[in-house]
Design an enzyme around this catalytic site. Structure first.
Site, PDB file in Angstrom:
ATOM      1  N   VAL A  30      63.858  29.790  34.422  1.00 58.18           N
ATOM      2  CA  VAL A  30      64.185  30.765  35.476  1.00 58.18           C
ATOM      3  C   VAL A  30      64.034  32.185  34.944  1.00 58.18           C
ATOM      4  CG1 VAL A  30      65.981  31.619  37.018  1.00 58.18           C
ATOM      5  CG2 VAL A  30      65.707  29.155  36.673  1.00 58.18           C
ATOM      6  N   PRO A  50      70.971  31.821  23.078  1.00 57.19           N
ATOM      7  CA  PRO A  50      70.698  31.325  21.725  1.00 57.19           C
ATOM      8  C   PRO A  50      69.261  30.866  21.533  1.00 57.19           C
ATOM      9  CG  PRO A  50      71.965  29.716  22.986  1.00 57.19           C
ATOM     10  CD  PRO A  50      71.900  30.961  23.816  1.00 57.19           C
ATOM     11  N   ASP A 203      24.684  47.704  57.056  1.00 57.98           N
ATOM     12  CA  ASP A 203      23.331  47.177  56.911  1.00 57.98           C
ATOM     13  C   ASP A 203      23.135  45.959  57.806  1.00 57.98           C
ATOM     14  OD1 ASP A 203      22.133  48.887  55.175  1.00 57.98           O
ATOM     15  OD2 ASP A 203      22.475  47.690  53.376  1.00 57.98           O
ATOM     16  N   LYS A 225      19.414  51.503  62.914  1.00 57.66           N
ATOM     17  CA  LYS A 225      19.135  52.231  64.145  1.00 57.66           C
ATOM     18  C   LYS A 225      19.374  53.731  64.026  1.00 57.66           C
ATOM     19  CE  LYS A 225      20.115  48.251  67.090  1.00 57.66           C
ATOM     20  NZ  LYS A 225      20.953  47.671  68.179  1.00 57.66           N
ATOM     21  N   GLY A 256      24.984  44.392  52.327  1.00 60.24           N
ATOM     22  CA  GLY A 256      24.907  42.979  52.002  1.00 60.24           C
ATOM     23  C   GLY A 256      24.923  42.772  50.500  1.00 60.24           C
ATOM     24  N   GLY A 257      25.466  41.630  50.053  1.00 60.76           N
ATOM     25  CA  GLY A 257      25.481  41.319  48.624  1.00 60.76           C
ATOM     26  C   GLY A 257      26.302  42.309  47.838  1.00 60.76           C
ATOM     27  N   ASP A 258      25.717  42.837  46.772  1.00 61.10           N
ATOM     28  CA  ASP A 258      26.362  43.830  45.915  1.00 61.10           C
ATOM     29  C   ASP A 258      25.625  45.156  46.073  1.00 61.10           C
ATOM     30  OD1 ASP A 258      28.166  44.148  43.217  1.00 61.10           O
ATOM     31  OD2 ASP A 258      26.340  45.349  43.118  1.00 61.10           O
TER      32      ASP A 258
END
Length: 409
Positions: A30, A50, A203, A225, A256-258
């Protein structure tokens, strides 16, 4: 028979314990669970026990708490602001609890919650927010409610916008990698930033389903656009990011992606930096590894491939703009992962074979990976060009070349 009085509710409060004496009696499991949170408050933690678990002993050795290696004795709670009573000696626990009552020290008892003057809530943290849940005598429900709230805050499904310090500051831009397409594969931080944006410039390859979750006041701009006029596409996107940030908006550029894997994220970061606009980069899960994985293909595998190489095929091998040494790539023994290569895969395959890669090398083409529309077409280097045309494969698609394709069926 007398009617039992209803249970009284506990009064929730946040204790500021920095520099204040906190006494923990007992060094078992605990204590091991509760000590890190107490230490994190900056409390002056004194452990009286102890013995202790190895993890608790390590905390003492690191100087995070003071450990008095003995049993509890009356007077240990003198000067304490808070006590955690968790020994395996019921009599010691009762005596310590009585001392806490006499000294007006709030005390938690692990063996008898009803006899305690304080209860430990189920707690969790997310971005500076501490969630604490109390449900009386049902700790499992407390933990379940805590987990649900914390998860909601982390993934943005619980909208709790900052008012004093927002995740995306007005006048700044966050470049967020949205992952390969499945909305569940955006990072926790990315989703949270989206939930607090004023403007999102997205994107086409970003996770579109996430846009439906945005609050109605958020302006969503489709990068495809944006009117380009005399600008090149990327210059127009940079201009839009700068314009909205300078207008004091919290802007998220959802990619998108990284952002930094063929995402032109660094170009956008540099353009913003030139105008003094703060930028936060949130990495995303790249389709180069996640899409093959979703199709059952490991990009590396013991005894098959010890390397994988990620390449862009948006220009043909014989194009003077190509920066890829295709002759050197053909000699690699590992896995090749091609992005943006659907239109040029025939020419790429021919080039690889001409420079020594076997014509029978397995190839997998995965269209719209991780989404409900995912489809996979298998071929070899000798046939992939024809197969892509015959099957009507269209971008976005990830192409995997190598022996790992054969084990990924």
């Amino acid at each position: 028979m007398a009617e039992q009085p209803p249970a009284l509710a506990a009064y929730p409060v946040g204790l500021r314990l920095a520099g204040r004496r906190v006494v923990v009696l007992g060094g078992g499991q605990v204590a091991q669970r509760r000590l890190p949170a107490l230490i994190a408050t900056g409390a002056d933690v004194v452990l009286v026990s102890p013995s202790a678990t190895p993890s608790v002993e390590a905390m003492a050795e690191a100087g995070e708490l003071r450990w008095e290696r003995r049993r509890y004795r009356e007077g240990d709670l003198d000067g304490a602001w808070y006590a955690l009573i968790t020994t395996d000696d019921p009599e010691a626990n009762r005596t310590a609890s009585a001392e806490a009552e006499a000294r007006r020290v709030w005390a938690v008892r692990s063996d008898d919650a009803e006899a305690a003057t304080a209860w430990t809530p189920a707690t969790g943290r997310s971005e500076g927010v501490t969630v604490a849940v109390l449900t009386g005598q049902d700790p499992r429900r407390s933990a379940a409610v805590r987990d649900a709230v914390v998860e909601g805050l982390r993934d943005g499904t619980i909208a709790a916008p900052h008012h004093r310090e927002r995740a995306v500051r007005p006048g700044s831009v966050a470049l967020v990698g949205g992952g390969p397409g499945d909305p569940d594969l955006i990072t926790v931080r990315g989703r949270r930033l989206l939930a607090e944006a004023d403007v999102v410039i997205a994107d086409r390859l970003g996770p579109r389903d996430l846009l439906d979750e945005l609050p109605p006041h958020v302006e969503v701009i489709d990068a495809a656009k944006i009117p380009y006029g005399r600008f090149m596409a990327q210059e127009a996107i940079n201009a839009a990011l700068i314009e909205h940030a300078k207008a004091g908006k919290a802007v998220v550029r959802l990619k998108g992606g990284d952002p930094f894997v063929f995402g032109r994220g660094k170009e956008e970061a540099e353009a913003l930096a030139e105008h003094g606009i703060p930028v936060t980069v949130v990495p995303g899960i790249s389709s180069s590894i996640s899409v093959p994985g979703a199709a059952g293909i490991p990009v590396t595998h013991r005894g098959v491939a010890h390397e994988f190489t990620v390449l862009s095929g948006h220009v043909a091998p014989d194009d003077p703009r190509s920066l890829v040494d295709w002759e050197a790539v053909a000699k690699l023994r590992g896995t090749l992962v091609l992005l943006m290569s659907v239109e040029k895969i025939g020419a790429i395959a021919e080039t690889l074979v001409r420079h020594g890669r076997s014509a029978g090398t397995p190839v997998a083409v995965i269209q719209e990976g991780t989404t409900a529309a995912q489809r996979r077409v298998d071929a070899t280097l000798a046939t992939v060009g024809e197969r892509v045309l015959a099957e009507g494969i269209r971008p976005p698609a990830v192409i995997v070349i190598g022996d790992v394709v054969a084990i990924g069926h």
